[in-house]
Enzyme design. Structure first.
Site, PDB file in Angstrom:
ATOM      1  N   HIS A   1     -10.901  -3.060 -10.320  1.00 40.58           N
ATOM      2  CA  HIS A   1      -9.668  -2.260 -10.258  1.00 40.58           C
ATOM      3  C   HIS A   1      -9.283  -1.680 -11.630  1.00 40.58           C
ATOM      4  O   HIS A   1      -8.450  -0.774 -11.693  1.00 40.58           O
ATOM      5  CB  HIS A   1      -8.495  -3.106  -9.751  1.00 40.58           C
ATOM      6  CG  HIS A   1      -8.619  -3.517  -8.310  1.00 40.58           C
ATOM      7  ND1 HIS A   1      -8.832  -2.614  -7.298  1.00 40.58           N
ATOM      8  CD2 HIS A   1      -8.575  -4.755  -7.721  1.00 40.58           C
ATOM      9  CE1 HIS A   1      -8.909  -3.267  -6.131  1.00 40.58           C
ATOM     10  NE2 HIS A   1      -8.759  -4.556  -6.362  1.00 40.58           N
TER      11      HIS A   1
ATOM     12  N   ASP B   1     -16.235  -5.247  -1.892  1.00 40.08           N
ATOM     13  CA  ASP B   1     -14.968  -5.974  -1.960  1.00 40.08           C
ATOM     14  C   ASP B   1     -14.013  -5.388  -0.913  1.00 40.08           C
ATOM     15  O   ASP B   1     -14.071  -4.197  -0.612  1.00 40.08           O
ATOM     16  CB  ASP B   1     -14.377  -5.826  -3.366  1.00 40.08           C
ATOM     17  CG  ASP B   1     -13.134  -6.692  -3.599  1.00 40.08           C
ATOM     18  OD1 ASP B   1     -13.258  -7.725  -4.265  1.00 40.08           O
ATOM     19  OD2 ASP B   1     -12.044  -6.308  -3.105  1.00 40.08           O
TER      20      ASP B   1
ATOM     21  N   HIS C   1     -11.107  -4.611  -1.122  1.00 37.44           N
ATOM     22  CA  HIS C   1     -10.167  -3.653  -1.702  1.00 37.44           C
ATOM     23  C   HIS C   1     -10.927  -2.518  -2.386  1.00 37.44           C
ATOM     24  O   HIS C   1     -12.057  -2.712  -2.837  1.00 37.44           O
ATOM     25  CB  HIS C   1      -9.245  -4.391  -2.687  1.00 37.44           C
ATOM     26  CG  HIS C   1      -8.608  -5.605  -2.065  1.00 37.44           C
ATOM     27  ND1 HIS C   1      -9.074  -6.886  -2.306  1.00 37.44           N
ATOM     28  CD2 HIS C   1      -7.602  -5.734  -1.184  1.00 37.44           C
ATOM     29  CE1 HIS C   1      -8.350  -7.753  -1.598  1.00 37.44           C
ATOM     30  NE2 HIS C   1      -7.452  -7.073  -0.908  1.00 37.44           N
TER      31      HIS C   1
HETATM   32 ZN   LIG Z   1     -10.632  -7.637  -3.546  1.00 38.25          ZN
END
Ligand SMILES: [Zn+2]
Length: 378
Positions: free
Chosen positions: A143, A180, A182
């Protein structure tokens, strides 16, 4: 050929303090402190399972090193690196930038050791010591953007590794596959205009970050076409993810022709994970990894390096990672998934039409991928 393995006790010492789920603890607001959701437990148990399964003895243990300032600055702005350093120097720690990403006291050096774990694996692959590798690192990275930490991530470990592979080892084309739960927003943003790095993210639609990772996010300028997103609906499981691999990920890799495949191995799309609502099992991770290993064998001399990302179930994360590692090494251990019978029915759910629609939309973009010129640029 050997599989490299990176782990270090300091990874467990990254102190994320207390929280309540994803919220910072705030007793004045009635948010009761509890152990932070991103804590050492799942990672410690994963390492212990790798050890007691007997797999550790078959791996080439690669010692991590701390990423240098030069290496960090290939991806991050000087201001971001200095921010992490300053927060880390505080006795009580601080935050990496979004208010949800704790930086513990001393976490700057630990984050450099996490990024450096990937760098050590890239060098071992480039030197021919290993063909595949797994970095059980912490804190995670996918991220983090060039100028801020986000979603528990401080530095973007895989992005730093990709730039290292290109500038130091001359590997011209890097593919980063991120499954993942996300969106791999940081990695995507860093390489959004870069035709030499293909990013592919499979994730739960509109989960984290919010409003990020839609199919139309497809790269820009010279990188147009070289960012792929498959925002799968909540509840997607084995059939949807395998279909995505067959219809999007593998054809994309075949078109791009990478010299190295990097995998953001978040296992938080598993059915027991508290941070997403997907339904994967160890069988899914095993089969997806097998497809990537076969692609790496076909396209880039087997070069495939995985970085640990999310995975917040302390009891199921270890078995998901073990399945990935067994496929990377091409061996099986005496340990079988003890939850397999409980979750077996989940893998039998057929592909749903609304999942197929998302996969079709992403597959339509695969022809936009081109194999770029092979000369690395800094
Ligand atoms: Zn994640």
């Amino acid at each position: 050929m050997a599989t490299g393995y990176v782990f270090h006790p300091e990874y467990l010492w990254h102190d994320t303090g207390t929280s309540a789920g994803v919220l910072p603890a705030d007793p004045t607001a009635g948010v009761q402190p509890a152990v932070h959701i991103e804590n050492p437990e799942a990672k410690r148990r994963t390492h212990e399972l790798i050890h007691l399964s007997g797999l550790l003895a078959e791996l080439l243990v690669v010692e991590p090193r701390r990423a240098t300032m030069t290496e960090l600055l290939r991806v991050h702005t000087p201001a971001h690196v200095q921010h992490i350093r300053a927060q880390s120097d505080l006795r009580g720690g601080g935050d990496a930038g979004d208010g949800f990403s704790p930086v513990g006291h001393g976490s700057y050096d630990i984050a450099r050791l996490a990024a450096g774990g990937l760098l050590a694996l890239v060098t071992a692959v480039a030197d021919g010591d290993i063909t595949t590798g797994y970095a059980l690192t912490r804190p995670p990275g996918h991220h983090a953007t060039a100028d801020t930490g986000m979603g528990f991530c401080l530095f973007n470990n895989l992005a730093i590794a990709a730039r290292h592979a290109r500038t130091v080892h001359g590997l011209a084309r890097i593919a980063i596959v991120d499954w993942d739960a996300h969106h791999g927003n940081g990695t995507q943003t860093i390489f959004y205009a870069d035709p030499t790095v293909l990013t592919i993210s499979l994730h739960q639609a509109n989960c984290f970050p919010p409003d990020s990772g839609w199919t139309h996010e497809n790269g820009t300028a010279q990188g147009a076409g070289h960012a792929l997103n498959v925002p799968l609906p909540p509840g997607s499981g084995h059939a949807a993810y395998l279909q995505t691999m067959h219809q999007v990920v593998i054809p994309a890799l075949d078109r791009f022709g990478p010299d190295l495949i990097l995998l953001a191995n978040g296992v938080d799309a598993n059915v027991f994970d508290p941070m997403a609502r997907q339904m994967l099992t160890t069988a899914t991770y095993r089969q997806m990894t097998r497809l990537l290993v076969d692609a790496a064998d076909r396209l880039c001399h087997g070069r495939l390096i995985a970085a640990h990302e999310g995975g917040y179930s302390p009891f199921y994360t270890p078995y998901c990672v073990l399945a990935v590692l067994e496929e990377l090494t091409g061996t099986t251990t005496r340990i079988t998934d003890p939850y397999a019978t409980i979750v077996a029915a989940y893998t039998s759910e057929p592909l749903q039409p609304h999942q197929q629609d998302v996969i079709d939309a992403a597959a339509d973009l695969v022809p936009r991928i081109t194999a770029p010129a092979t000369t690395p640029t800094p």
